[in-house]
Write a protein that holds these residues in place. Structure first.
Motif, PDB file in Angstrom:
ATOM      1  N   LYS A  93       0.818  -1.213   0.000  1.00  0.00           N
ATOM      2  CA  LYS A  93       0.000   0.000   0.000  1.00  0.00           C
ATOM      3  C   LYS A  93       0.852   1.263   0.000  1.00  0.00           C
ATOM      4  CE  LYS A  93      -3.928  -2.169   0.198  1.00  0.00           C
ATOM      5  NZ  LYS A  93      -4.923  -2.099  -0.923  1.00  0.00           N
ATOM      6  N   ASN A  94       2.167   1.091   0.040  1.00  0.00           N
ATOM      7  CA  ASN A  94       3.115   2.214   0.016  1.00  0.00           C
ATOM      8  C   ASN A  94       2.808   3.239   1.100  1.00  0.00           C
ATOM      9  OD1 ASN A  94       5.371   3.614  -0.927  1.00  0.00           O
ATOM     10  ND2 ASN A  94       4.122   4.892  -2.288  1.00  0.00           N
ATOM     11  N   ILE A  95       2.682   2.758   2.332  1.00  0.00           N
ATOM     12  CA  ILE A  95       2.405   3.658   3.441  1.00  0.00           C
ATOM     13  C   ILE A  95       3.568   4.630   3.639  1.00  0.00           C
ATOM     14  CG2 ILE A  95       0.957   1.946   4.604  1.00  0.00           C
ATOM     15  CD1 ILE A  95       3.307   1.511   6.545  1.00  0.00           C
ATOM     16  N   ASP A  96       3.282   5.741   4.309  1.00  0.00           N
ATOM     17  CA  ASP A  96       4.302   6.773   4.491  1.00  0.00           C
ATOM     18  C   ASP A  96       5.339   6.389   5.537  1.00  0.00           C
ATOM     19  OD1 ASP A  96       3.197   8.577   2.616  1.00  0.00           O
ATOM     20  OD2 ASP A  96       1.666   9.128   4.064  1.00  0.00           O
ATOM     21  N   PHE A  97       4.903   5.789   6.642  1.00  0.00           N
ATOM     22  CA  PHE A  97       5.849   5.421   7.697  1.00  0.00           C
ATOM     23  C   PHE A  97       5.223   4.378   8.616  1.00  0.00           C
ATOM     24  CE2 PHE A  97       3.374   8.983   9.215  1.00  0.00           C
ATOM     25  CZ  PHE A  97       3.097   8.707  10.548  1.00  0.00           C
ATOM     26  N   PHE A  98       6.054   3.733   9.403  1.00  0.00           N
ATOM     27  CA  PHE A  98       5.617   2.739  10.375  1.00  0.00           C
ATOM     28  C   PHE A  98       5.690   3.330  11.788  1.00  0.00           C
ATOM     29  CE2 PHE A  98       6.888  -0.255   7.002  1.00  0.00           C
ATOM     30  CZ  PHE A  98       5.808  -1.132   7.010  1.00  0.00           C
ATOM     31  N   ILE A  99       4.783   2.880  12.653  1.00  0.00           N
ATOM     32  CA  ILE A  99       4.827   3.278  14.059  1.00  0.00           C
ATOM     33  C   ILE A  99       4.838   2.032  14.936  1.00  0.00           C
ATOM     34  CG2 ILE A  99       3.655   4.423  15.968  1.00  0.00           C
ATOM     35  CD1 ILE A  99       2.500   6.412  14.078  1.00  0.00           C
ATOM     36  N   VAL A 100       5.799   1.974  15.832  1.00  0.00           N
ATOM     37  CA  VAL A 100       5.833   0.983  16.896  1.00  0.00           C
ATOM     38  C   VAL A 100       5.288   1.687  18.134  1.00  0.00           C
ATOM     39  CG1 VAL A 100       7.294  -0.468  18.349  1.00  0.00           C
ATOM     40  CG2 VAL A 100       7.888  -0.118  15.940  1.00  0.00           C
ATOM     41  N   GLU A 101       4.183   1.203  18.701  1.00  0.00           N
ATOM     42  CA  GLU A 101       3.624   1.919  19.839  1.00  0.00           C
ATOM     43  C   GLU A 101       3.027   0.965  20.867  1.00  0.00           C
ATOM     44  OE1 GLU A 101       0.542   4.533  18.507  1.00  0.00           O
ATOM     45  OE2 GLU A 101      -0.950   2.937  18.438  1.00  0.00           O
ATOM     46  N   PHE A 102       2.702   1.533  22.028  1.00  0.00           N
ATOM     47  CA  PHE A 102       2.111   0.807  23.144  1.00  0.00           C
ATOM     48  C   PHE A 102       2.990  -0.371  23.563  1.00  0.00           C
ATOM     49  CE2 PHE A 102      -1.158  -1.379  25.641  1.00  0.00           C
ATOM     50  CZ  PHE A 102      -1.705  -0.297  26.308  1.00  0.00           C
ATOM     51  N   VAL A 103       4.260  -0.070  23.759  1.00  0.00           N
ATOM     52  CA  VAL A 103       5.226  -1.075  24.201  1.00  0.00           C
ATOM     53  C   VAL A 103       5.805  -0.605  25.537  1.00  0.00           C
ATOM     54  CG1 VAL A 103       7.275  -2.400  23.600  1.00  0.00           C
ATOM     55  CG2 VAL A 103       5.804  -1.501  21.790  1.00  0.00           C
ATOM     56  N   ASP A 104       5.790  -1.468  26.549  1.00  0.00           N
ATOM     57  CA  ASP A 104       6.319  -1.036  27.849  1.00  0.00           C
ATOM     58  C   ASP A 104       7.628  -1.715  28.226  1.00  0.00           C
ATOM     59  OD1 ASP A 104       5.220  -3.512  28.385  1.00  0.00           O
ATOM     60  OD2 ASP A 104       3.540  -2.716  29.547  1.00  0.00           O
ATOM     61  N   HIS A 105       8.221  -2.464  27.292  1.00  0.00           N
ATOM     62  CA  HIS A 105       9.559  -3.031  27.464  1.00  0.00           C
ATOM     63  C   HIS A 105      10.400  -2.549  26.280  1.00  0.00           C
ATOM     64  CE1 HIS A 105       8.600  -5.979  30.679  1.00  0.00           C
ATOM     65  NE2 HIS A 105       7.396  -5.959  30.125  1.00  0.00           N
ATOM     66  N   VAL A 106      11.461  -1.809  26.538  1.00  0.00           N
ATOM     67  CA  VAL A 106      12.253  -1.252  25.449  1.00  0.00           C
ATOM     68  C   VAL A 106      12.874  -2.339  24.591  1.00  0.00           C
ATOM     69  CG1 VAL A 106      14.415  -1.032  26.764  1.00  0.00           C
ATOM     70  CG2 VAL A 106      13.952   0.520  24.857  1.00  0.00           C
ATOM     71  N   GLU A 107      13.186  -3.467  25.181  1.00  0.00           N
ATOM     72  CA  GLU A 107      13.778  -4.555  24.412  1.00  0.00           C
ATOM     73  C   GLU A 107      12.855  -4.975  23.268  1.00  0.00           C
ATOM     74  OE1 GLU A 107      16.038  -8.819  25.227  1.00  0.00           O
ATOM     75  OE2 GLU A 107      14.473  -8.148  26.627  1.00  0.00           O
ATOM     76  N   GLU A 108      11.546  -5.078  23.554  1.00  0.00           N
ATOM     77  CA  GLU A 108      10.580  -5.453  22.527  1.00  0.00           C
ATOM     78  C   GLU A 108      10.472  -4.363  21.462  1.00  0.00           C
ATOM     79  OE1 GLU A 108       6.866  -6.378  24.327  1.00  0.00           O
ATOM     80  OE2 GLU A 108       7.653  -8.043  25.504  1.00  0.00           O
ATOM     81  N   ALA A 109      10.501  -3.100  21.906  1.00  0.00           N
ATOM     82  CA  ALA A 109      10.403  -1.982  20.968  1.00  0.00           C
ATOM     83  C   ALA A 109      11.596  -1.974  20.016  1.00  0.00           C
ATOM     84  CB  ALA A 109      10.319  -0.668  21.734  1.00  0.00           C
ATOM     85  N   VAL A 110      12.773  -2.264  20.533  1.00  0.00           N
ATOM     86  CA  VAL A 110      13.982  -2.314  19.703  1.00  0.00           C
ATOM     87  C   VAL A 110      13.853  -3.400  18.641  1.00  0.00           C
ATOM     88  CG1 VAL A 110      16.433  -2.964  19.716  1.00  0.00           C
ATOM     89  CG2 VAL A 110      15.580  -1.288  21.357  1.00  0.00           C
TER      90      VAL A 110
END
Length: 232
Positions: free
Chosen positions: A7-24
């Motif tokens: 769909k050629n989206i503009d950008f991705f968002i990683v959100e609602f994460v409370d452990h930085v390891e998972e976010a990384v």
């Protein structure tokens, strides 16, 4: 990720994460797309669920490839602003740069720390008692902008008039008012036509900026003790 890329989206968002390891991990995967990646965590000034400070969380996320870092959900606007400030300070100390993003709750949760609003006795079906006013949002938008945050929004509990308040507070910086501002007078200006004289005296910014709203509940505690079984 492939379906989003089709769909050629503009950008991705990683959100609602409370452990930085998972976010990384999420940032590292999404960054392989070549797209801009934002990463917002639902943490407090105390850090993530493992005790990693906000500044270090931001550093890890940027090193993983995040172009945007910040906070979303779980806590009230001014608490979230404090957390993003700590993230910004961590990045500056490490000599790193990233755009800053914030999407807080539309509720007052000053007594929450690690657990966020899900640990409150009012969660999830009585949060209306903690609703934030549009005037609170004006203050929040200014605090966020002054902190260097440029992606300023809202999460759970935010209503359309809250988003309008953000745009109105930052109208000078943006160069225009939102279309929705045509529907009302700024800072209660429409009250100048009210039939009650004491209400007409409220048609100015100073009144609403200095108001201390009452709860209307005679036995309502000023704050509530978060549950001690969060995460169990």
């Amino acid at each position: 990720m492939d379906d989003f890329m089709k769909k050629n989206i503009d950008f991705f968002i990683v959100e609602f994460v409370d452990h930085v390891e998972e976010a990384v991990w999420a940032v590292e995967v999404l960054k392989t797309s070549g797209k801009t990646v934002g990463a917002t965590m639902c943490i407090s000034p105390h850090g993530d669920m493992d005790g990693v400070p906000p500044g270090e969380c931001a550093v890890r996320l940027v090193k993983a490839g995040a172009d945007i870092v910040g906070i979303n959900c779980h806590l009230d606007p001014l608490t979230c602003v404090r957390t993003v400030k700590l993230m910004k300070a961590g990045l500056e100390k490490a000599g790193l740069k990233a755009h800053l993003m914030i999407q807080p709750l539309g509720f007052h949760t000053p007594e929450c720390n690690l657990g966020g609003y899900t640990s409150l006795p009012e969660y999830p079906f009585a949060m209306e008692t903690r609703a934030i006013t549009r005037w609170d949002i004006h203050k929040y938008a200014r605090e966020a902008y002054n902190a260097g945050i440029r992606y300023i929004g809202g999460c759970c509990g935010f209503e359309a008039y809250h988003i309008r308040a953000i745009a109105e507070e930052l109208a000078a910086e943006r160069g225009f008012l939102p279309p929705a501002s045509e529907k009302h007078g700024l800072w209660g200006a429409a009250l100048e036509m009210h039939t009650k004289p004491w209400v007409r005296t409220r048609a100015h910014r100073d009144y609403w900026e200095n108001l201390l709203p009452a709860s209307g509940r005679p036995y309502c505690p000023s704050m509530g003790p978060p549950g001690d079984d969060y995460g169990k």
